[in-house]
Design a protein around this motif. Structure first.
Motif, PDB file in Angstrom:
ATOM      1  N   VAL A 124       0.850  -1.217  -0.063  1.00  0.00           N
ATOM      2  CA  VAL A 124       0.032  -0.024   0.002  1.00  0.00           C
ATOM      3  C   VAL A 124       0.735   1.071   0.031  1.00  0.00           C
ATOM      4  N   LEU A 125       1.888   1.280   0.793  1.00  0.00           N
ATOM      5  CA  LEU A 125       2.819   2.266   0.828  1.00  0.00           C
ATOM      6  C   LEU A 125       3.821   2.479  -0.398  1.00  0.00           C
ATOM      7  N   LYS A 126       3.968   1.400  -0.869  1.00  0.00           N
ATOM      8  CA  LYS A 126       5.201   1.460  -1.998  1.00  0.00           C
ATOM      9  C   LYS A 126       4.218   1.988  -3.275  1.00  0.00           C
ATOM     10  N   LYS A 127       2.806   1.886  -3.331  1.00  0.00           N
ATOM     11  CA  LYS A 127       2.418   2.441  -4.574  1.00  0.00           C
ATOM     12  C   LYS A 127       2.663   3.843  -4.484  1.00  0.00           C
ATOM     13  N   MET A 128       2.766   4.300  -3.540  1.00  0.00           N
ATOM     14  CA  MET A 128       2.975   5.953  -3.384  1.00  0.00           C
ATOM     15  C   MET A 128       4.351   6.404  -3.807  1.00  0.00           C
ATOM     16  N   GLU A 129       5.305   5.573  -3.919  1.00  0.00           N
ATOM     17  CA  GLU A 129       6.610   5.933  -4.198  1.00  0.00           C
ATOM     18  C   GLU A 129       6.725   6.797  -5.484  1.00  0.00           C
ATOM     19  N   GLY A 130       7.477   7.713  -5.642  1.00  0.00           N
ATOM     20  CA  GLY A 130       7.531   8.715  -6.838  1.00  0.00           C
ATOM     21  C   GLY A 130       7.503  10.002  -6.637  1.00  0.00           C
ATOM     22  N   ASN A 131       7.580  10.971  -7.523  1.00  0.00           N
ATOM     23  CA  ASN A 131       7.690  12.297  -7.550  1.00  0.00           C
ATOM     24  C   ASN A 131       5.790  12.941  -7.671  1.00  0.00           C
ATOM     25  N   TRP A 132       5.716  13.738  -6.844  1.00  0.00           N
ATOM     26  CA  TRP A 132       4.134  14.137  -6.872  1.00  0.00           C
ATOM     27  C   TRP A 132       4.192  15.558  -6.796  1.00  0.00           C
ATOM     28  N   ASP A 133       3.006  16.267  -7.609  1.00  0.00           N
ATOM     29  CA  ASP A 133       2.661  17.652  -7.436  1.00  0.00           C
ATOM     30  C   ASP A 133       1.777  17.662  -6.422  1.00  0.00           C
ATOM     31  N   MET A 134       1.497  18.734  -5.758  1.00  0.00           N
ATOM     32  CA  MET A 134       0.693  18.972  -4.592  1.00  0.00           C
ATOM     33  C   MET A 134      -0.013  20.350  -4.700  1.00  0.00           C
ATOM     34  N   THR A 135      -1.329  19.982  -4.355  1.00  0.00           N
ATOM     35  CA  THR A 135      -2.274  21.467  -4.267  1.00  0.00           C
ATOM     36  C   THR A 135      -2.669  21.427  -2.778  1.00  0.00           C
ATOM     37  N   MET A 136      -2.290  22.232  -1.677  1.00  0.00           N
ATOM     38  CA  MET A 136      -2.894  22.457  -0.542  1.00  0.00           C
ATOM     39  C   MET A 136      -4.021  23.559  -0.445  1.00  0.00           C
ATOM     40  N   PHE A 182      -6.491  25.677   2.362  1.00  0.00           N
ATOM     41  CA  PHE A 182      -6.577  25.857   3.784  1.00  0.00           C
ATOM     42  C   PHE A 182      -7.007  27.320   4.058  1.00  0.00           C
ATOM     43  N   GLY A 183      -8.092  27.547   4.946  1.00  0.00           N
ATOM     44  CA  GLY A 183      -8.297  28.927   5.101  1.00  0.00           C
ATOM     45  C   GLY A 183      -8.662  29.618   4.103  1.00  0.00           C
ATOM     46  N   GLY A 184      -9.167  29.272   2.886  1.00  0.00           N
ATOM     47  CA  GLY A 184      -9.526  30.299   1.635  1.00  0.00           C
ATOM     48  C   GLY A 184      -8.068  30.559   0.973  1.00  0.00           C
ATOM     49  N   MET A 185      -7.094  29.742   1.264  1.00  0.00           N
ATOM     50  CA  MET A 185      -5.852  30.213   0.397  1.00  0.00           C
ATOM     51  C   MET A 185      -5.345  28.761  -0.175  1.00  0.00           C
ATOM     52  N   GLU A 186      -4.649  28.842  -0.891  1.00  0.00           N
ATOM     53  CA  GLU A 186      -3.995  27.779  -1.750  1.00  0.00           C
ATOM     54  C   GLU A 186      -2.293  27.653  -1.798  1.00  0.00           C
ATOM     55  N   ALA A 187      -1.845  26.519  -1.809  1.00  0.00           N
ATOM     56  CA  ALA A 187      -0.372  26.518  -1.948  1.00  0.00           C
ATOM     57  C   ALA A 187      -0.116  25.286  -2.885  1.00  0.00           C
ATOM     58  N   LYS A 188       0.941  25.408  -3.600  1.00  0.00           N
ATOM     59  CA  LYS A 188       1.420  24.334  -4.600  1.00  0.00           C
ATOM     60  C   LYS A 188       2.688  23.973  -4.164  1.00  0.00           C
ATOM     61  N   GLY A 189       3.078  22.832  -4.127  1.00  0.00           N
ATOM     62  CA  GLY A 189       4.495  22.375  -3.728  1.00  0.00           C
ATOM     63  C   GLY A 189       4.664  20.803  -4.504  1.00  0.00           C
ATOM     64  N   THR A 190       5.599  20.291  -4.119  1.00  0.00           N
ATOM     65  CA  THR A 190       6.146  18.952  -4.364  1.00  0.00           C
ATOM     66  C   THR A 190       6.162  17.918  -3.302  1.00  0.00           C
ATOM     67  N   VAL A 191       6.278  16.645  -3.506  1.00  0.00           N
ATOM     68  CA  VAL A 191       6.472  15.803  -2.630  1.00  0.00           C
ATOM     69  C   VAL A 191       7.028  14.461  -3.305  1.00  0.00           C
ATOM     70  N   VAL A 192       8.175  14.014  -2.594  1.00  0.00           N
ATOM     71  CA  VAL A 192       8.895  12.967  -3.138  1.00  0.00           C
ATOM     72  C   VAL A 192       8.816  11.760  -2.016  1.00  0.00           C
ATOM     73  N   TYR A 193       8.097  10.582  -2.336  1.00  0.00           N
ATOM     74  CA  TYR A 193       8.009   9.183  -1.541  1.00  0.00           C
ATOM     75  C   TYR A 193       9.224   8.365  -2.103  1.00  0.00           C
ATOM     76  N   LYS A 194       9.917   7.853  -1.227  1.00  0.00           N
ATOM     77  CA  LYS A 194      10.525   6.707  -1.499  1.00  0.00           C
ATOM     78  C   LYS A 194      10.680   5.600  -0.351  1.00  0.00           C
ATOM     79  N   MET A 195      10.535   4.118  -0.692  1.00  0.00           N
ATOM     80  CA  MET A 195      10.750   3.075   0.169  1.00  0.00           C
ATOM     81  C   MET A 195      12.160   3.031   0.713  1.00  0.00           C
ATOM     82  N   GLU A 196      12.294   3.073   2.001  1.00  0.00           N
ATOM     83  CA  GLU A 196      13.732   2.966   2.439  1.00  0.00           C
ATOM     84  C   GLU A 196      13.835   1.939   3.700  1.00  0.00           C
ATOM     85  N   LEU A 197      15.212   1.738   4.075  1.00  0.00           N
ATOM     86  CA  LEU A 197      15.040   0.894   5.320  1.00  0.00           C
ATOM     87  C   LEU A 197      14.758  -0.478   5.062  1.00  0.00           C
ATOM     88  N   GLY A 198      15.252  -0.961   3.864  1.00  0.00           N
ATOM     89  CA  GLY A 198      14.866  -2.398   3.486  1.00  0.00           C
ATOM     90  C   GLY A 198      13.507  -2.609   3.070  1.00  0.00           C
TER      91      GLY A 198
END
Length: 169
Positions: free
Chosen positions: A31-43, A45-61
């Motif tokens: 389930v977690l491994k499916k999230m591996e990769g590079n993502w764009d994000m749109t947050m 909150f409170g009538g505002m919006e922020a864009k950014g990035t997230v990188v997920y990687k399976m680690e530690l064995g």
């Protein structure tokens, strides 16, 4: 001499651990491994919006999904780091979140509903006043390239913020 002493202590402390077989990723880690990769994000909150990035990687064995979030909030750079895994002893998903706005950790645990593709985790973390507060994080994964995340604080019915993650192609 100090290095030799440190090595001796590490060996003495880890000797019992080596007697056990090391943990191996199970089907819950997929389930977690499916999230591996590079993502764009749109947050939102409170009538505002922020864009950014997230990188997920399976680690530690392959036992831990490490996440690195980067965005801008309130005119300043904001960074967050996550570690998520499945604790077979607890039969729960577990996670830790830290970020650049607080020196406190958020610790969560929860379950995954395969039918709805929803990971729901609850726990304690700093509230808006800095005091420990109950949190609920809900991640709905309708497909392999989308995560709809909502964070609830306290007993509220409406999320404090939402994030839509879209996998970079």
């Amino acid at each position: 001499m100090k290095l030799l002493s440190t090595c001796a202590v590490v060996l003495a402390l880890t000797a019992p651990v080596h007697a056990q077989s090391p943990a191996k990723p199970g089907p819950e880690h997929d389930v977690l491994k499916k999230m591996e990769g590079n993502w764009d994000m749109t947050m939102k909150f409170g009538g505002m919006e922020a864009k950014g990035t997230v990188v997920y990687k399976m680690e530690l064995g392959g036992l831990w999904l490490a996440g690195a979030l980067e965005t801008e909030l309130f005119g300043s750079k904001f960074s967050g780091r996550s570690l998520d895994s499945y604790d077979a002893a607890k039969k729960k998903y577990v996670g830790v979140w830290v970020d650049s706005m607080s020196a406190s950790t958020m610790v969560l645990e929860g379950t995954f509903d395969a039918a709805t593709k929803t990971l729901t985790m609850t726990g304690d973390g700093p509230g808006q006043d800095g005091k420990p507060t109950k949190h609920k994080a809900v991640s709905v994964m309708p497909d392999d390239d989308t995560i709809n995340f909502s964070m609830f604080m306290g007993d509220t019915k409406e999320p404090m913020f939402t994030i839509v993650y879209k996998r970079k192609k």
